[in-house]
Design an enzyme around this catalytic site. Structure first.
Site, mmCIF file in Angstrom:
data_model
loop_
_atom_site.group_PDB
_atom_site.id
_atom_site.type_symbol
_atom_site.label_atom_id
_atom_site.label_comp_id
_atom_site.label_asym_id
_atom_site.label_seq_id
_atom_site.Cartn_x
_atom_site.Cartn_y
_atom_site.Cartn_z
ATOM 1 N N ASP A 30 48.480 -0.804 -19.457
ATOM 2 C CA ASP A 30 47.760 -0.192 -20.288
ATOM 3 C C ASP A 30 48.311 0.283 -21.831
ATOM 4 O OD1 ASP A 30 44.616 0.029 -18.784
ATOM 5 O OD2 ASP A 30 45.137 1.738 -20.335
ATOM 6 N N LYS A 35 46.808 7.094 -19.319
ATOM 7 C CA LYS A 35 46.942 6.290 -17.599
ATOM 8 C C LYS A 35 47.949 6.418 -17.375
ATOM 9 C CE LYS A 35 42.327 4.076 -17.386
ATOM 10 N NZ LYS A 35 42.086 3.184 -17.616
ATOM 11 N N PHE A 270 21.347 -6.554 -1.092
ATOM 12 C CA PHE A 270 20.806 -6.417 -2.588
ATOM 13 C C PHE A 270 19.578 -6.455 -2.719
ATOM 14 C CE2 PHE A 270 24.808 -6.265 -3.271
ATOM 15 C CZ PHE A 270 25.437 -6.232 -4.580
ATOM 16 N N ALA A 273 15.209 -1.225 -2.852
ATOM 17 C CA ALA A 273 13.830 -0.725 -4.351
ATOM 18 C C ALA A 273 15.215 0.397 -4.367
ATOM 19 C CB ALA A 273 13.110 -0.908 -3.341
ATOM 20 N N GLY A 278 22.719 -0.418 -11.906
ATOM 21 C CA GLY A 278 23.661 -0.272 -13.101
ATOM 22 C C GLY A 278 24.988 -0.665 -13.357
ATOM 23 N N CYS A 281 28.999 -4.069 -14.247
ATOM 24 C CA CYS A 281 28.933 -4.738 -14.473
ATOM 25 C C CYS A 281 27.377 -5.280 -14.751
ATOM 26 C CB CYS A 281 29.669 -5.841 -13.739
ATOM 27 S SG CYS A 281 31.350 -5.324 -13.145
#
Ligand SMILES: NC(=O)c1ccc[n+]([C@@H]2O[C@H](COP(=O)([O-])OP(=O)(O)OC[C@H]3O[C@@H](n4cnc5c(N)ncnc54)[C@H](O)[C@@H]3O)[C@@H](O)[C@H]2O)c1
Length: 472
Positions: A30, A35, A270, A273, A278, A281
């Site tokens: 990275d 990190k 999925f 309701a 969000g 992706c």
């Protein structure tokens, strides 16, 4: 096999730890030195179930961390690219991080034997061909590398088990050598040999074993990923639109989903309701697929509608809170959940964060709690005292005018709502994720507002309302 993983974020780190778990030597790269330092020192950089165990098991042995692409790429047969592909303002995927990595890789490949480059990041269809031209433009002979697309389908919150027990592994490559190398890399999962190991990460009940392997062209692999995420986002928006109709006609969306989902062609997954999807992706992948379609002259306005419904869902929830409380200015609100979904500390594009921003903008003060995302959430807000972070769900509720549940954390299911009621100034609960049973909340004396279901008032309040109507 010797593998380099470029990008050690939610995908790269989990994939690297899992590839080490199934027997490979992985060097994780990275360009964020902090990190890499934290990972090398054994600190937790993301919240993900089973990840700490895998890191502890393989760190310093089959799993190493570095900021040096040079050290990672040179000894590796396979180089995975797992850097971010955030959205541009136009909605297209920004592939500049991938381009930068490819330029750096180009400098390392020459003279070090053929390498197979594998794109794990989510990218628009056609990216593999473009990467080929980037590498060739940067002086790498086409005979020195193979290219493959290997999109990742893990979900934050269950990323490790998703990787080790995937529904499918997709390989998109026009080269037999590249395909064969990836087949070998994933063999412990596709043969099921990993799943027979004594020390394996426990297999989730509903997972497949051995994993199904799908080999296709690069553009198809790239499209599989975008189309999958767009389809899931569409399911969320579909059920949210249905929830709004349910409210209007006095139907119950949760019971509706049971009825609809019993049809095996539909299923219930999925169809939840709430305040909308969000995360890092769905929003970007829907708009990236929309941009690809537009660029190629294909009509895909359905995706505009998916995005529009999602945005309106949040606005409708805010409207409901404003409506029920009379006005928002000066209200002290307790918020449970800041992550974009339960099980992760990721707050990117979190509907919870967007709602809290709107509530602050309307003059509320917020006391918030999230089991894992408070550290990251803190960075999203100006430090002006309008938002404070509590040490527990119960502390959040103390003296608040209402409680809002915005993330579907499992631990929120088992909270003691009688205790919470005694801490709140008013027993008002807005459930943005339909986590609770309305009858139970009524028994506990709450005014309870959820999505696509009837509004609930405590029985005493209902009785008082009825007797005042009788008197009138
Ligand atoms: N997060 C998910 O749930 C998920 C699931 C499936 C696919 N994806 C896709 O995977 C990709 C990565 O997503 P993520 O969530 O892991 O992103 P992330 O932001 O968590 O991680 C990306 C990492 O890449 C590093 N990086 C950027 N440029 C670099 C460079 N030149 N050299 C080395 N490192 C570099 C960043 O510092 C960061 O740590 C995206 O395309 C995303 O759409 C994400």
């Amino acid at each position: 096999m010797n593998i380099a993983m470029i990008g050690s974020g939610y995908v790269g780190l989990v994939a690297a730890a899992c590839l080490a778990e199934i027997g490979h030597n992985v060097i994780c790269v990275d360009n964020d030195a902090r990190k890499i330092e934290a990972l090398s020192a054994g600190s937790e950089v993301i919240h993900e179930e089973f990840l700490p165990e895998l890191l502890a098991r393989h760190r310093g042995r089959r799993l190493k961390f570095t900021t040096s692409l040079h050290h990672a790429v040179r000894p590796s047969e396979i180089v995975f690219i797992a850097v971010g592909t955030p959205p541009c303002e136009s909605g297209e995927a920004d592939v500049s991080f991938i381009e930068n990595v490819c330029r750096d890789i180009a400098a390392e490949i020459n003279g070090h034997g053929p390498k197979t480059l594998v794109v794990k990041s989510t990218v628009p269809a056609g990216t593999s061909d473009w990467i080929r031209s980037v590498l060739v433009r940067n002086g790498v002979p086409a005979s020195n590398f193979e290219l493959a697309s290997n999109p990742e389908f893990l979900r934050e919150g269950s990323a490790v088990t998703d990787f080790l027990y995937p529904d499918r592994i997709v390989i998109g490559s026009s080269s037999a050598t590249g395909t064969e190398l990836l087949r070998r890399a994933y063999l412990p999962l596709t043969s099921g040999s990993y799943h027979g190991c004594v020390s394996r990460v426990p297999q989730p009940d509903d997972s497949c074993s051995p994993a199904k392997l799908i080999v296709t062209k690069p553009a198809t692999a790239e499209m599989i990923k975008h189309a999958s995420n767009a389809f899931l986002a569409m399911k969320v928006s579909f059920i949210n639109a249905v929830a709004n109709v349910c409210e209007a006609v006095g139907a119950d969306v949760e019971e509706l989903v049971q009825g609809m989902g019993s049809d095996r062609r539909i299923g219930t997954r999925f169809l939840k309701a709430g305040i909308g999807y969000g995360g890092s992706c769905f929003p970007k992948d829907v708009s990236a697929l929309r941009a690809v379609a537009e660029d190629r002259g294909c009509d895909f306005q359905l995706l505009d509608e998916v995005m529009r419904i999602n945005e309106n869902q949040r606005k409708a929830f805010l409207h409901r809170v404003r409506d029920a409380l009379g006005n928002l200015k000066g209200k002290r609100l307790a918020v449970l959940g800041l992550a974009f979904k339960g099980g992760t500390d990721d707050v990117r594009e979190s509907p919870a964060i967007a709602l809290v921003q709107s509530l602050l903008h309307e003059g509320c003060t917020i006391q918030a709690y999230d089991p894992a995302a408070m550290e990251r959430a803190r960075e999203e807000f100006a430090p002006n005292g309008k938002i404070t972070f509590a040490s527990s769900a119960y502390e959040t509720a103390r003296n608040a005018d209402a409680l809002l549940v915005l993330t579907d954390w499992e631990e929120f299911l088992t909270l003691d709502f009688a205790r919470i009621r005694s801490l709140l100034r008013q027993p008002i609960l807005f459930d943005g994720r339909n986590l609770y049973n309305p009858d139970r909340m009524q028994d506990l004396g709450y005014f309870y507002f959820s999505v696509g279901r009837r509004e609930i008032a405590p029985l005493q309040a209902k009785a008082a309302e009825a007797s005042s109507e009788d008197a009138a």
